[in-house]
Write an enzyme that holds these catalytic residues in place. Structure first.
Site, PDB file in Angstrom:
ATOM      1  N   ARG A   1       0.855  -1.187   0.000  1.00 45.32           N
ATOM      2  CA  ARG A   1       0.000   0.000   0.000  1.00 45.32           C
ATOM      3  C   ARG A   1       0.894   1.241   0.000  1.00 45.32           C
ATOM      4  O   ARG A   1       2.054   1.188   0.444  1.00 45.32           O
ATOM      5  CB  ARG A   1      -0.908   0.024   1.227  1.00 45.32           C
ATOM      6  CG  ARG A   1      -1.849  -1.176   1.341  1.00 45.32           C
ATOM      7  CD  ARG A   1      -2.674  -1.089   2.613  1.00 45.32           C
ATOM      8  NE  ARG A   1      -3.597  -2.211   2.765  1.00 45.32           N
ATOM      9  CZ  ARG A   1      -3.322  -3.339   3.419  1.00 45.32           C
ATOM     10  NH1 ARG A   1      -2.124  -3.482   3.991  1.00 45.32           N
ATOM     11  NH2 ARG A   1      -4.203  -4.299   3.512  1.00 45.32           N
TER      12      ARG A   1
ATOM     13  N   LYS B   1      -1.838  -1.899   7.349  1.00 53.78           N
ATOM     14  CA  LYS B   1      -3.200  -1.557   7.736  1.00 53.78           C
ATOM     15  C   LYS B   1      -3.587  -2.367   8.968  1.00 53.78           C
ATOM     16  O   LYS B   1      -3.354  -3.571   9.034  1.00 53.78           O
ATOM     17  CB  LYS B   1      -4.156  -1.863   6.571  1.00 53.78           C
ATOM     18  CG  LYS B   1      -5.541  -1.270   6.736  1.00 53.78           C
ATOM     19  CD  LYS B   1      -6.340  -1.475   5.464  1.00 53.78           C
ATOM     20  CE  LYS B   1      -7.725  -0.847   5.579  1.00 53.78           C
ATOM     21  NZ  LYS B   1      -8.509  -1.031   4.343  1.00 53.78           N
TER      22      LYS B   1
ATOM     23  N   HIS C   1      -2.341   2.009  -6.049  1.00 50.89           N
ATOM     24  CA  HIS C   1      -3.238   0.905  -5.716  1.00 50.89           C
ATOM     25  C   HIS C   1      -3.508   0.011  -6.923  1.00 50.89           C
ATOM     26  O   HIS C   1      -3.726  -1.195  -6.766  1.00 50.89           O
ATOM     27  CB  HIS C   1      -4.559   1.440  -5.150  1.00 50.89           C
ATOM     28  CG  HIS C   1      -5.153   0.535  -4.113  1.00 50.89           C
ATOM     29  ND1 HIS C   1      -4.587   0.331  -2.865  1.00 50.89           N
ATOM     30  CD2 HIS C   1      -6.265  -0.254  -4.136  1.00 50.89           C
ATOM     31  CE1 HIS C   1      -5.315  -0.526  -2.179  1.00 50.89           C
ATOM     32  NE2 HIS C   1      -6.328  -0.905  -2.924  1.00 50.89           N
TER      33      HIS C   1
ATOM     34  N   ARG D   1      -0.821  -2.439  -6.905  1.00 49.54           N
ATOM     35  CA  ARG D   1      -1.079  -3.460  -5.868  1.00 49.54           C
ATOM     36  C   ARG D   1      -2.016  -4.532  -6.415  1.00 49.54           C
ATOM     37  O   ARG D   1      -1.790  -5.733  -6.230  1.00 49.54           O
ATOM     38  CB  ARG D   1      -1.678  -2.781  -4.635  1.00 49.54           C
ATOM     39  CG  ARG D   1      -2.119  -3.731  -3.514  1.00 49.54           C
ATOM     40  CD  ARG D   1      -2.553  -2.913  -2.301  1.00 49.54           C
ATOM     41  NE  ARG D   1      -3.306  -3.670  -1.324  1.00 49.54           N
ATOM     42  CZ  ARG D   1      -2.752  -4.444  -0.380  1.00 49.54           C
ATOM     43  NH1 ARG D   1      -1.446  -4.578  -0.321  1.00 49.54           N
ATOM     44  NH2 ARG D   1      -3.506  -5.087   0.496  1.00 49.54           N
TER      45      ARG D   1
ATOM     46  N   HIS E   1      -3.945  -8.777   4.086  1.00 51.56           N
ATOM     47  CA  HIS E   1      -5.392  -8.758   4.298  1.00 51.56           C
ATOM     48  C   HIS E   1      -5.745  -9.416   5.632  1.00 51.56           C
ATOM     49  O   HIS E   1      -5.101 -10.392   6.036  1.00 51.56           O
ATOM     50  CB  HIS E   1      -6.118  -9.506   3.182  1.00 51.56           C
ATOM     51  CG  HIS E   1      -6.164  -8.758   1.885  1.00 51.56           C
ATOM     52  ND1 HIS E   1      -6.428  -9.364   0.677  1.00 51.56           N
ATOM     53  CD2 HIS E   1      -5.985  -7.436   1.621  1.00 51.56           C
ATOM     54  CE1 HIS E   1      -6.396  -8.448  -0.276  1.00 51.56           C
ATOM     55  NE2 HIS E   1      -6.139  -7.284   0.267  1.00 51.56           N
TER      56      HIS E   1
ATOM     57  N   TYR F   1      -9.589 -11.496  -6.173  1.00 49.61           N
ATOM     58  CA  TYR F   1      -8.563 -11.676  -7.193  1.00 49.61           C
ATOM     59  C   TYR F   1      -8.706 -13.031  -7.887  1.00 49.61           C
ATOM     60  O   TYR F   1      -8.309 -13.182  -9.041  1.00 49.61           O
ATOM     61  CB  TYR F   1      -7.170 -11.541  -6.581  1.00 49.61           C
ATOM     62  CG  TYR F   1      -6.933 -10.176  -6.002  1.00 49.61           C
ATOM     63  CD1 TYR F   1      -6.793  -9.066  -6.832  1.00 49.61           C
ATOM     64  CD2 TYR F   1      -6.876  -9.970  -4.626  1.00 49.61           C
ATOM     65  CE1 TYR F   1      -6.601  -7.790  -6.307  1.00 49.61           C
ATOM     66  CE2 TYR F   1      -6.681  -8.703  -4.093  1.00 49.61           C
ATOM     67  CZ  TYR F   1      -6.544  -7.628  -4.940  1.00 49.61           C
ATOM     68  OH  TYR F   1      -6.366  -6.374  -4.424  1.00 49.61           O
TER      69      TYR F   1
END
Length: 295
Positions: free
Chosen positions: A150, A175, A242, A245, A268, A277
């Site tokens: 990110r 994150k 992004h 990414r 994640h 994905y």
């Protein structure tokens, strides 16, 4: 309690106890201030669910908020009033009974291999002003493509987080404050080596890996977005950090990397976030489908 005093206490609580980012804390307080200004009160207990609902509906109509923006604004208010409820400043959270709108299930925009190759080519040949700028910008674009980081994670990378001997990058400020390790791809390794050699020529030393050109500090998000726009214009392929990414994640799935490993590399929290994905990976679908015995 005076509203301003409550904001001050909430800010310290958010930053020190909940470890909410300064940016998000600022947005929460801003959203709450606007609510109180709209209702024209400074009294916490005067706010009702009807007040909050009417305010959110009105702003959605005036500002044409998307479902995501509506959810975000609702969550900002709920976070603030959760704090007030926990500290017994109010008897109930007026936001709790307001439902969150469903988000449309849209697929992320993916860059093809040809598009990525064009982006890399124009990163290499772009007429950057200084040699250090050229090598640095090349390294950060390659890092996005080969790690799926990110933007904020890349900005906060420090020299100590890059282990060239073990060929791994430690992402410490991911994150949700999650820490993870990303292996350094062989292609990326040589690019980072070149950048480190150039970086040693600087007259100053920054603790951050991707440093500003003129001052010993980290780069800003604005600078990186500007770099991406310049390359986009030259290459004819619009992209953001992004998008790179997403491209990294899709490439992994196309190459048969397991979904759990992709989840860990991307940082994640839930596997359901990573599953998107798999659903949009045409190459993976094609490989699987071609081996299915239909008759």
């Amino acid at each position: 309690m005076l509203l301003e005093n409550c904001f001050t206490r909430f800010k310290r609580y958010a930053l020190y106890e909940k470890e909410i980012t300064p940016k998000c804390t600022k947005e929460i307080i801003s959203a709450t201030r606007k609510l109180f200004a709209h209702i024209a009160t400074q009294e916490l207990r005067a706010i009702t669910t009807t007040d909050v609902r009417d305010y959110l509906y009105l702003k959605k109509e005036e500002r044409l908020w998307s479902a995501r923006t509506f959810r975000n604004q609702r969550q900002y208010l709920k976070t603030f009033f959760d704090y007030c409820l926990e500290n017994q400043f109010i008897k109930e959270n007026p936001v709790s009974k307001i439902n969150k709108p469903k988000l449309p299930k849209t697929l992320p925009r993916f860059l093809t291999k040809n598009q990525l190759q064009k982006i890399i080519l124009h990163t290499e040949i772009y007429p950057w002003r200084y040699e250090k700028e050229k090598v640095r910008n090349r390294a950060l674009i390659y890092t996005f493509i080969h790690t799926g980081m990110r933007l904020n994670e890349l900005l906060n990378l420090k020299i100590e987080d890059i282990n060239m001997q073990e060929k791994e990058i430690v992402v410490k400020k991911g994150k949700g404050r999650k820490e993870r390790i990303i292996p350094i791809h062989n292609i990326l390794f040589s690019v980072l080596q070149s950048y480190l050699i150039q970086r040693k020529k600087s007259s100053y030393r920054s603790e951050y890996f991707f440093e500003s050109l003129r001052v010993p500090t980290k780069m800003t998000a604005k600078t990186i977005h500007t770099i991406c726009r310049k390359i986009s214009k030259k290459s004819g392929e619009y992209f953001t950090p992004h998008n790179l990414r997403h491209a990294f994640a899709r490439s992994l799935v196309n190459e048969g990397v397991g979904l759990y490993l992709v989840k860990e590399l991307l940082g994640h929290t839930s596997i359901s976030t990573t599953e998107i994905y798999l659903s949009v990976s045409k190459e993976s679908l094609r490989k699987s489908f071609c081996h299915v015995a239909l008759l």
